[in-house]
Structures are given as C-alpha cells and as structure tokens.
Design a protein around this motif. Structure first.
Motif, PDB file in Angstrom:
ATOM      1  N   PRO A 169      59.593 -19.600 -80.480  1.00 56.19           N
ATOM      2  CA  PRO A 169      57.951 -20.017 -81.110  1.00 56.19           C
ATOM      3  C   PRO A 169      56.734 -19.912 -79.770  1.00 56.19           C
ATOM      4  N   ALA A 170      55.398 -19.386 -80.583  1.00 57.51           N
ATOM      5  CA  ALA A 170      54.182 -19.476 -79.461  1.00 57.51           C
ATOM      6  C   ALA A 170      54.362 -20.613 -78.901  1.00 57.51           C
ATOM      7  N   TRP A 171      54.681 -22.434 -79.584  1.00 53.75           N
ATOM      8  CA  TRP A 171      54.456 -23.203 -79.161  1.00 53.75           C
ATOM      9  C   TRP A 171      55.612 -23.333 -77.912  1.00 53.75           C
ATOM     10  N   ALA A 172      56.853 -22.600 -77.778  1.00 58.10           N
ATOM     11  CA  ALA A 172      57.341 -23.491 -77.641  1.00 58.10           C
ATOM     12  C   ALA A 172      57.467 -23.601 -75.739  1.00 58.10           C
ATOM     13  N   ALA A 173      55.907 -23.420 -74.869  1.00 58.58           N
ATOM     14  CA  ALA A 173      56.134 -23.326 -73.927  1.00 58.58           C
ATOM     15  C   ALA A 173      55.583 -25.186 -73.551  1.00 58.58           C
ATOM     16  N   ALA A 176      58.188 -29.316 -72.706  1.00 59.37           N
ATOM     17  CA  ALA A 176      58.605 -28.535 -71.767  1.00 59.37           C
ATOM     18  C   ALA A 176      59.891 -30.136 -70.654  1.00 59.37           C
ATOM     19  N   VAL A 177      60.622 -30.441 -70.892  1.00 60.06           N
ATOM     20  CA  VAL A 177      61.680 -31.578 -70.130  1.00 60.06           C
ATOM     21  C   VAL A 177      61.832 -31.324 -68.624  1.00 60.06           C
ATOM     22  N   PHE A 178      61.543 -32.603 -68.052  1.00 59.31           N
ATOM     23  CA  PHE A 178      61.374 -32.203 -66.755  1.00 59.31           C
ATOM     24  C   PHE A 178      61.278 -30.750 -66.299  1.00 59.31           C
ATOM     25  N   GLY A 179      60.949 -29.923 -66.379  1.00 61.65           N
ATOM     26  CA  GLY A 179      60.170 -28.669 -65.897  1.00 61.65           C
ATOM     27  C   GLY A 179      60.314 -27.389 -66.993  1.00 61.65           C
ATOM     28  N   THR A 180      61.239 -28.066 -67.738  1.00 60.59           N
ATOM     29  CA  THR A 180      62.242 -26.947 -69.029  1.00 60.59           C
ATOM     30  C   THR A 180      61.623 -26.684 -70.565  1.00 60.59           C
ATOM     31  N   PRO A 181      61.027 -25.576 -70.594  1.00 61.76           N
ATOM     32  CA  PRO A 181      61.035 -25.102 -71.862  1.00 61.76           C
ATOM     33  C   PRO A 181      62.278 -25.456 -72.827  1.00 61.76           C
ATOM     34  N   VAL A 182      61.789 -26.926 -73.375  1.00 62.97           N
ATOM     35  CA  VAL A 182      63.229 -27.092 -74.733  1.00 62.97           C
ATOM     36  C   VAL A 182      62.507 -27.583 -75.330  1.00 62.97           C
ATOM     37  N   MET A 183      63.700 -27.017 -76.627  1.00 65.44           N
ATOM     38  CA  MET A 183      63.717 -26.808 -78.217  1.00 65.44           C
ATOM     39  C   MET A 183      63.276 -28.366 -78.676  1.00 65.44           C
ATOM     40  N   PRO A 184      62.157 -28.685 -79.714  1.00 61.54           N
ATOM     41  CA  PRO A 184      62.150 -30.610 -79.575  1.00 61.54           C
ATOM     42  C   PRO A 184      63.432 -31.118 -80.202  1.00 61.54           C
ATOM     43  N   PRO A 307      49.167 -28.756 -75.115  1.00 65.14           N
ATOM     44  CA  PRO A 307      47.757 -29.337 -76.647  1.00 65.14           C
ATOM     45  C   PRO A 307      48.505 -29.367 -78.084  1.00 65.14           C
ATOM     46  N   VAL A 308      49.690 -28.173 -78.209  1.00 63.87           N
ATOM     47  CA  VAL A 308      50.220 -28.414 -79.713  1.00 63.87           C
ATOM     48  C   VAL A 308      50.670 -29.576 -79.932  1.00 63.87           C
ATOM     49  N   PHE A 309      50.897 -30.440 -78.991  1.00 65.68           N
ATOM     50  CA  PHE A 309      52.145 -31.413 -78.810  1.00 65.68           C
ATOM     51  C   PHE A 309      51.896 -32.764 -78.132  1.00 65.68           C
ATOM     52  N   GLN A 310      49.697 -32.752 -77.712  1.00 68.82           N
ATOM     53  CA  GLN A 310      48.844 -33.947 -77.580  1.00 68.82           C
ATOM     54  C   GLN A 310      49.096 -34.359 -78.956  1.00 68.82           C
ATOM     55  N   GLY A 311      49.613 -34.872 -80.292  1.00 68.80           N
ATOM     56  CA  GLY A 311      48.562 -34.898 -81.239  1.00 68.80           C
ATOM     57  C   GLY A 311      47.986 -36.092 -81.555  1.00 68.80           C
ATOM     58  N   MET A 312      48.544 -37.513 -80.708  1.00 71.09           N
ATOM     59  CA  MET A 312      48.502 -38.907 -81.192  1.00 71.09           C
ATOM     60  C   MET A 312      47.063 -39.311 -81.186  1.00 71.09           C
TER      61      MET A 312
END
Length: 504
Positions: A169-173, A176-184, A307-312
């Motif tokens: 999906p578009a928000w995958a990037a 990232a965990v330790f520099g690797t895009p990871v499915m949350p 940005p998509v995951f900086q929701g708090m």
C-alpha cells in the motif's frame, strides 16, 4: 580533549609520551567514562566521524537521551546529504552551525520565506486497484490489502489474497523498523477483522505474530490469508503466509501470523454508546505527557514513522492507565479499512511514550492479541484508553471523539525486537538480479575416490540442504550426526574415529 585511556580530560604532558600510546593500544577504551566527562563539562552535541554510525547509539544510551548524537557518514547514503543532515540535526538541537557550514559551499544568500503557511499539494499518482478478478474465478473484496477471495470447497474455508511491497500500500514506506519497510502488526489485525466479517465471525479471538513481514523494494510478495472451517465451538483457525511473486512453483511460504476467529460473544460486549459520554476527557486525575519530539526520539531508536503513522496528538497518564488522542493527517482518509493501519498503530504509541525512559534501546512491537472486536468503521480520529496490567501487556478501548466504541482489545502483549530479528523476515533475494547457485563439476582425473569406512563425520540436521548435499557427495565414507554430543556418544560406543569432521 578527553583521553580514551583514562576517561578524563587529557593531560598534555601525559599524552605526548610514547608510554601513553602504548597503553592506549593495549588497554581498554573508557568510552562511557569519557562521555560522562564531556557531559559534566556541558557538552550536549556529538558528531560521529566514521564509516558508519556505531557510537551514536552508545552516546544516546550513556547520556540517557540528554544529548544529540548523529553520524556524518552512513554506508550507502550520499556523503553531502548525510553531512548536511547531521549538521542540521545538531543545529536544530541548539548547536551553532555557522562554523560548521562555512566550508560546505552553501549559498551565501538566504531567501525570504513566505509570510503565509505553505500550501501543500500532492502530485504523486495513487496506485489503482487491480483489474477485474472475476475473470480469474475470484471475488473482489474491496479491501485495500486483501483484494480478492475464493470460497473453498470441501471441507470448506475461505482464501483471501493480495499483493504487497514497499510501495503498495501507499503508506508502506511510512512504517520502517531499523530502516526496513515492515508491514505493521495492526495491519494484520485489520485483515483478520475483515476475514472475520466475511466468514460470519464477530471478533479475533487470538492472533500471534511469528515473523516480520518485510516489504521488498523490488518485486512484490503474494499475500495469502487462509481461514479454515469452523469447529464445533464456532472457532475458525487462520494462518497468514507470503512468498515472492517470482518464486518457482513448490517454493516455501513464510508464515507470519496464526490465530483463531470466533462468533462467540465477548464476556462483556461493548455498549452501543459510551455511558459516560458526559464524563470529562481525559479524567481530571490524569497528567499530561510531553509528546514534543516523540517521533524524532523514537526514530533514533530505529522506528521510522512517516506522516501517516505520526498520529498521536496528545497523551495523558493516570497510574497504570494511559489516554491519548490520535488522528490521520490531512489528506489521508480511512479508505475501506476497518480502522486505518496508520490510525490504529498511532493508538499504540502512548505505550512507547510511557516506556521510553525505561527501555534498553529495544523496540517494542505487537506480539499477540486477544479478544479484538471492531464496533465501527470510517474513523478519522480516535480517543484511546490503554490499561497496563503488566509491564508488556495492555488492553485497549478505542472510541471516536464522541465516545462511541470503535475497537476493543482484551489483551495485547508487546515484545522487544532487535535488528537481527528482521533478517529472518527479508526475502532471500528481495528482487535481486543475482543469486548463488552451486553447479556440479567433475572430479579431477587423478583424484582418488573416497575410501570405504566412515572417514568423515558431518554434524548438522540431515534435512538441511547443505548437509544433505555434502553427504551425497562424500557418499558411504561419511556419517551424519545431529550434534557434537551424538558424535561423542558414538565414539564412546566404539565407532571408528573419523579423519575429518565438518560442522554446519
């Protein structure tokens, strides 16, 4: 100047002697003592000069986060960009950068900034949904990740499929965990809530994560969610697998998630509306937590949130209970998820905020869920109540801003992870154009054939392809043992001592 030999301010008369440098080579480096000395002398900004960032994390750990450390070189990154980024980071933390930038060739003129807020407009194309899947005998689901499904014949069950990589999906990037895009992990929860609805179940009874789903930058992964037939109690077991889309037929699949769905009611179903909707939010006894710089701090530990995951937006704490308000950024909608992964992942960030000071640098990620129920869809913003009955266990009550229930989770266990654990998640090739292939070559004409008798001992799992190949080449001259203990036991029992021992 601080001496690595003593960890204290260097003595000019001492460091200019040959004896000092002999000791410097032979004795331990007192790195932590040196950092403490610098910290005592009001040093708060550190630039690491080396081929890769190694000491920056140690500086942050030694100072307890009360300093800014960054590296000016990173393997695989352009040097000018990395250097300017490092200078900008320490300057943003309060260090004067005039002297640092004097020789960087930066423009001498400073352009005027507009006096009005930036008007952002996104011009990237949005990936479109796949074409008609009905021609392939499948049913379109409308879900952004699980785009097609097939009801299975005898004994029954449901198969849901999708295709994922670092751009879809578009928000995958943005995760990232330790520099690797990871499915949350929350994305799996949303997938299984969707699967539950498609199979007549109302909740995810259990969900356990086994292996990270690292998203490749080249190529893509086939995603498979298999929901098995219901048992006598109404439970449906499920399993989630992936495999590179260019993998040959018969290649192994990677299992990421297992668990069960159920149609049994929860012990205490959530009400249709919050009976305490008029109660103050947050409770008067809750203390506000400082969220400023939170996403910058966790980025230093290895969690790269876009940005998509900086929701708090705000967080509070009242004893072992955390409260938060989270929302999607402007321009991002809930789409057709039950709860958008960026929004639901942000609902877990109060835990990271509250435990940041007590961690050892590891990153806590979801490990197992119990009793997850979706009550409403289409949320743009959420209120979160998170209770912590144990250090790494929480329960979730998620509502919309009016107090109406959206999602509840009886239990969520989070576990710390480290970079090496991601290696098991990466595809062997990850879209690479080269691979390692062993080719059989004929033996030299003068080579002697292996003699009879057990002259070789192979230590390793007989099912391992490498061990099996070695055994096939050596032939009857080799015996395979599962471990060193087994070899020792065979020798004590009278087996002839092998001339050569090879361990996997």
């Amino acid at each position: 100047m601080v001496s690595n030999l003593t960890g204290r301010l260097a003595d000019p008369d001492h460091i200019t002697t040959p004896a000092y440098w002999v000791q410097h080579i032979r004795q331990a480096v007192r790195f932590a003592d040196g950092i403490h000395t610098l910290h005592t002398n009001d040093v708060r900004h550190y630039l690491e000069l080396g081929p890769d960032p190694v000491l920056t994390a140690l500086v942050n750990e030694t100072t307890g986060g009360d300093a800014t450390g960054t590296a000016v070189l990173r393997n695989g990154h352009p040097e000018p960009v990395t250097l300017l980024t490092a200078v900008a980071r320490v300057h943003a933390a309060g260090a004067p950068a005039a002297g640092l930038t004097a020789h960087l060739g930066a423009p001498r003129t400073l352009p005027d900034l507009p006096t009005y807020p930036f008007q952002r407009e996104r011009h990237w194309f949005t990936a479109t949904a796949p074409g008609d899947v009905a021609s392939a005998g499948l049913t379109a689901t409308g879900h952004p990740l699980l785009t097609a499904e097939a009801e299975l014949p005898d004994p029954g069950g449901l198969l849901l499929t999708g295709r994922v990589n670092a751009t879809a999906p578009a928000w995958a990037a943005d995760h990232a965990v330790f520099g690797t895009p990871v499915m949350p992990g929350v994305a799996f929860v949303d997938m299984l809530l969707h699967a539950a609805a498609r199979t007549g179940c109302n909740r995810v009874e259990e969900l356990t994560h086994h292996v990270f789903l690292a998203l490749p930058e080249r190529g893509a992964l086939q995603l498979r969610v298999l929901v098995r037939p219901a048992d006598d109690a109404g439970r449906r077991a499920f399993v989630v697998h992936t495999r590179p889309e260019d993998a040959p037929y018969g290649s192994d699949w990677t299992c990421h998630v297992t668990g069960t769905l159920t149609d049994a009611p929860a012990a205490a179903d959530a009400p249709a509306a919050d009976p305490a909707a008029d109660a103050p939010w947050p409770p008067a006894s809750a203390e506000r937590l400082d969220t400023d710089g939170f996403y910058r701090r966790i980025a230093d530990t290895g969690l790269g949130y876009g940005p998509v995951f900086q929701g708090m937006r705000a967080a509070w704490q009242d004893g072992d209970t955390l409260y938060a308000e989270v929302s999607l950024p402007s321009g991002t909608g809930p789409e057709r998820y039950g709860v958008h992964p960026g929004l639901l992942d942000s609902a877990l960030h109060p835990f990271l905020l509250a435990t940041a000071d007590g961690t050892d640098g590891a990153i806590h990620v979801p490990f197992s869920w119990s009793g997850v129920t979706l009550h409403a869809t289409g949320a743009h913003a959420l209120r979160v109540r998170m209770a912590r009955p144990a250090p790494e266990t929480v329960s979730l009550e998620v509502t919309d801003p009016s107090g109406a229930p959206v999602l509840t989770a009886d239990s969520l266990v989070l576990r710390p992870v480290r970079p090496e654990q991601l290696e098991a998640a990466r595809s062997d090739r990850d879209g690479a154009l080269h691979e390692v292939v062993w080719h059989t070559v004929p033996a030299p004409s003068g080579a002697a054939a292996p003699g009879e008798g057990e002259k070789w001992a192979l230590i390793g799992d007989g099912g391992d392809p490498v061990v099996a190949a070695a055994s096939a080449v050596i032939g009857s001259a080799a015996r395979t043992y599962p471990d060193v203990t087994a070899l020792r036991a065979a020798l004590r029992a009278g087996t002839a001592r092998p001339e050569t021992v090879v361990a996997r």
